[in-house]
Write a protein that holds these residues in place. Structure first.
Motif, PDB file in Angstrom:
ATOM      1  N   UNK A   3     -62.055  17.559   1.294  1.00  0.00           N
ATOM      2  CA  UNK A   3     -60.612  16.952   1.597  1.00  0.00           C
ATOM      3  C   UNK A   3     -59.972  17.760   2.595  1.00  0.00           C
ATOM      4  N   UNK A   5     -61.247  19.487   5.110  1.00  0.00           N
ATOM      5  CA  UNK A   5     -61.681  19.140   6.252  1.00  0.00           C
ATOM      6  C   UNK A   5     -61.076  17.675   6.821  1.00  0.00           C
ATOM      7  N   UNK A   6     -60.628  16.883   5.938  1.00  0.00           N
ATOM      8  CA  UNK A   6     -60.072  15.707   6.379  1.00  0.00           C
ATOM      9  C   UNK A   6     -58.854  15.960   6.850  1.00  0.00           C
ATOM     10  N   UNK A   7     -58.093  16.828   5.946  1.00  0.00           N
ATOM     11  CA  UNK A   7     -56.816  17.258   6.329  1.00  0.00           C
ATOM     12  C   UNK A   7     -56.690  17.958   7.854  1.00  0.00           C
ATOM     13  N   UNK A   8     -57.690  18.638   7.959  1.00  0.00           N
ATOM     14  CA  UNK A   8     -57.665  19.446   9.353  1.00  0.00           C
ATOM     15  C   UNK A   8     -57.706  18.223  10.575  1.00  0.00           C
ATOM     16  N   UNK A   9     -58.427  17.309  10.069  1.00  0.00           N
ATOM     17  CA  UNK A   9     -58.947  16.252  11.172  1.00  0.00           C
ATOM     18  C   UNK A   9     -57.732  15.517  11.356  1.00  0.00           C
ATOM     19  N   UNK A  10     -56.869  15.043  10.253  1.00  0.00           N
ATOM     20  CA  UNK A  10     -55.779  14.503  10.464  1.00  0.00           C
ATOM     21  C   UNK A  10     -54.433  15.111  11.246  1.00  0.00           C
ATOM     22  N   UNK A  11     -54.427  16.412  10.831  1.00  0.00           N
ATOM     23  CA  UNK A  11     -53.584  17.144  11.223  1.00  0.00           C
ATOM     24  C   UNK A  11     -53.711  17.200  12.997  1.00  0.00           C
ATOM     25  N   UNK A  12     -55.145  17.290  13.418  1.00  0.00           N
ATOM     26  CA  UNK A  12     -55.311  17.444  14.748  1.00  0.00           C
ATOM     27  C   UNK A  12     -55.075  16.118  15.601  1.00  0.00           C
ATOM     28  N   UNK A  13     -54.953  15.031  14.799  1.00  0.00           N
ATOM     29  CA  UNK A  13     -54.624  13.557  15.344  1.00  0.00           C
ATOM     30  C   UNK A  13     -53.151  13.682  15.933  1.00  0.00           C
ATOM     31  N   UNK A  14     -52.970  14.037  17.151  1.00  0.00           N
ATOM     32  CA  UNK A  14     -51.549  14.226  17.802  1.00  0.00           C
ATOM     33  C   UNK A  14     -50.755  12.619  18.140  1.00  0.00           C
ATOM     34  N   UNK A  15     -51.668  11.973  18.186  1.00  0.00           N
ATOM     35  CA  UNK A  15     -51.300  10.218  18.412  1.00  0.00           C
ATOM     36  C   UNK A  15     -49.945  10.102  17.610  1.00  0.00           C
ATOM     37  N   UNK A  16     -48.824   9.836  18.181  1.00  0.00           N
ATOM     38  CA  UNK A  16     -47.533   9.692  17.554  1.00  0.00           C
ATOM     39  C   UNK A  16     -47.650   8.588  16.292  1.00  0.00           C
ATOM     40  N   UNK A  17     -46.726   8.904  15.393  1.00  0.00           N
ATOM     41  CA  UNK A  17     -46.691   7.757  14.258  1.00  0.00           C
ATOM     42  C   UNK A  17     -46.350   6.439  14.845  1.00  0.00           C
TER      43      UNK A  17
END
Lengths: 200, 174
Positions: A3, A5-17
């Protein structure tokens, strides 16, 4: 996958909401439908005259009433709960009763353009359906099929309200039957799309 | 979360890390004991969904009820999926049922979804996650411009969510 790792990947996704912007999308969709009606169908030739007569006004009031009702139903559903479908069944029953009454009083249910009407309303609803589902995809929708159905009905009502300025049929038995059928077909399309593309 | 929405990534990561244990507790409550192995799967899929749909959270409202509903429905979806795939499970295979062990299957669901992504997509997701690489290193590694990389990562995450949702080949216990 962990989990963290997943959070790190999600936080790295800088595409705006992505925002749903449903109202803007619905308005743009409706404008597309207006343009389509003007370009492909044209206004009925006697529109100004016709709008002065009671039966024609009644037709427009009918579609707008359905539209307002569905808007209310769509916006009122509390987040995370099923929408209350009872108003829909009440309205459906009322339409059937009114139609029966109108038909009994000699109003012509078949008219000249029944098939065109039945096909046109769902077709003209497509811009609204497409844009609104594009927005709904960014929302959390636990009851995907139900939300899709309501959205389809709403788009159908928008489409019917606009198509009414082209349609020359003013007999209550005609529009109560075929407009409602067109809106129901849009609802069915929305149901199918909703089941496939919407999710939690 | 509000800071995360305007682009403060550290605040966002911190918010997700704070949410995760609470979501785990929610998922544990939602899932029956027989499905306790799904807790981590539910949390992960809910996190993915929160991330992709964070734009629809009404910022004037509290965050947790919104998260609560996502977790609840992810739990429902996953249990439904497991039931449809594995209608019968012999109890003999579960001699340790009820025993408190750390679960080797935790996170299996997303792992399998990840396995069905294209190699590049999976590497992108992992690159950030496992190795904690920063954007510049990654863009050199994948030979992509930082902007393209950003889009690629976002698409990979979206596809991951779709995969996990559709899930045609998932066998929970094999």
């Amino acid at each position: 996958m962990e989990t963290d790792e997943l959070i790190a990947a999600l936080a790295a996704d800088a595409t705006p909401a992505k925002r749903p912007r449903l109202i803007a999308r619905a308005v743009i969709g409706a404008l597309c439908t207006v343009v389509l009606v003007l370009v492909l169908y044209g206004l009925r030739p006697d529109l100004i005259e016709a709008l002065k007569s009671g039966p024609v006004q009644a037709k427009h009031f009918f579609t707008l009433f359905v539209l307002v009702g569905l808007t209310w139903l769509l916006t009122r559903a509390p987040f995370g709960e099923r929408a209350n479908m009872r108003p829909l069944w009440i309205a459906g029953t009322a339409i059937v009763v009114l139609w029966g009454g109108a038909a009994a009083m000699g109003s012509d249910p078949m008219g000249q353009t029944a098939l065109a009407c039945l096909v046109s309303i769902p077709l003209l609803a497509l811009p609204v359906i497409g844009l609104m589902f594009a927005g709904l995809r960014h929302r959390v929708e636990p009851f995907a099929a139900e939300r899709g159905f309501l959205t389809g009905l709403f788009a159908g009502a928008v489409s019917a309200s606009i198509y009414a300025v082209h349609c020359i049929e003013d007999a209550p038995a005609f529009y109560l039957l075929w407009y409602t059928a067109g809106i129901a077909v849009s609802g069915a399309i929305g149901h199918l799309i909703g089941k496939r593309v919407l999710s939690v | 979360m509000r800071k995360g929405l305007v682009g403060d990534r550290r605040a966002y990561a911190q918010c997700l890390s704070l949410l995760a244990p609470r979501m785990r507790a929610m998922a544990r409550r939602d899932l029956a004991l027989v499905h306790a192995n799904l807790v981590e799967d539910v949390v992960q899929e809910a996190l993915l969904s929160i991330h992709l749909k964070r734009g629809s959270w009404d910022q004037t409202r509290p965050l947790l009820p919104w998260v609560r509903i996502i977790v609840k429905h992810k739990a429902i979806d996953l249990v439904r999926l497991v039931r449809s795939k594995a209608p019968h499970e012999p109890i003999d295979d579960h001699a340790d049922i009820g025993a408190q062990t750390s679960d080797p299957l935790a996170g299996l669901h997303l792992e399998q979804a990840l396995g069905r992504l294209s190699e590049k997509d999976a590497a992108l997701v992992r690159g950030h996650a496992v190795e904690g690489l920063d954007a510049e290193t990654l863009s050199i590694k994948f030979g992509m411009a930082p902007g393209a990389l950003r889009v690629a990562l976002h698409r990979a995450l979206r596809r991951l969510a779709d995969m996990a949702r559709k899930d045609e080949e998932w066998k929970p216990m094999s």
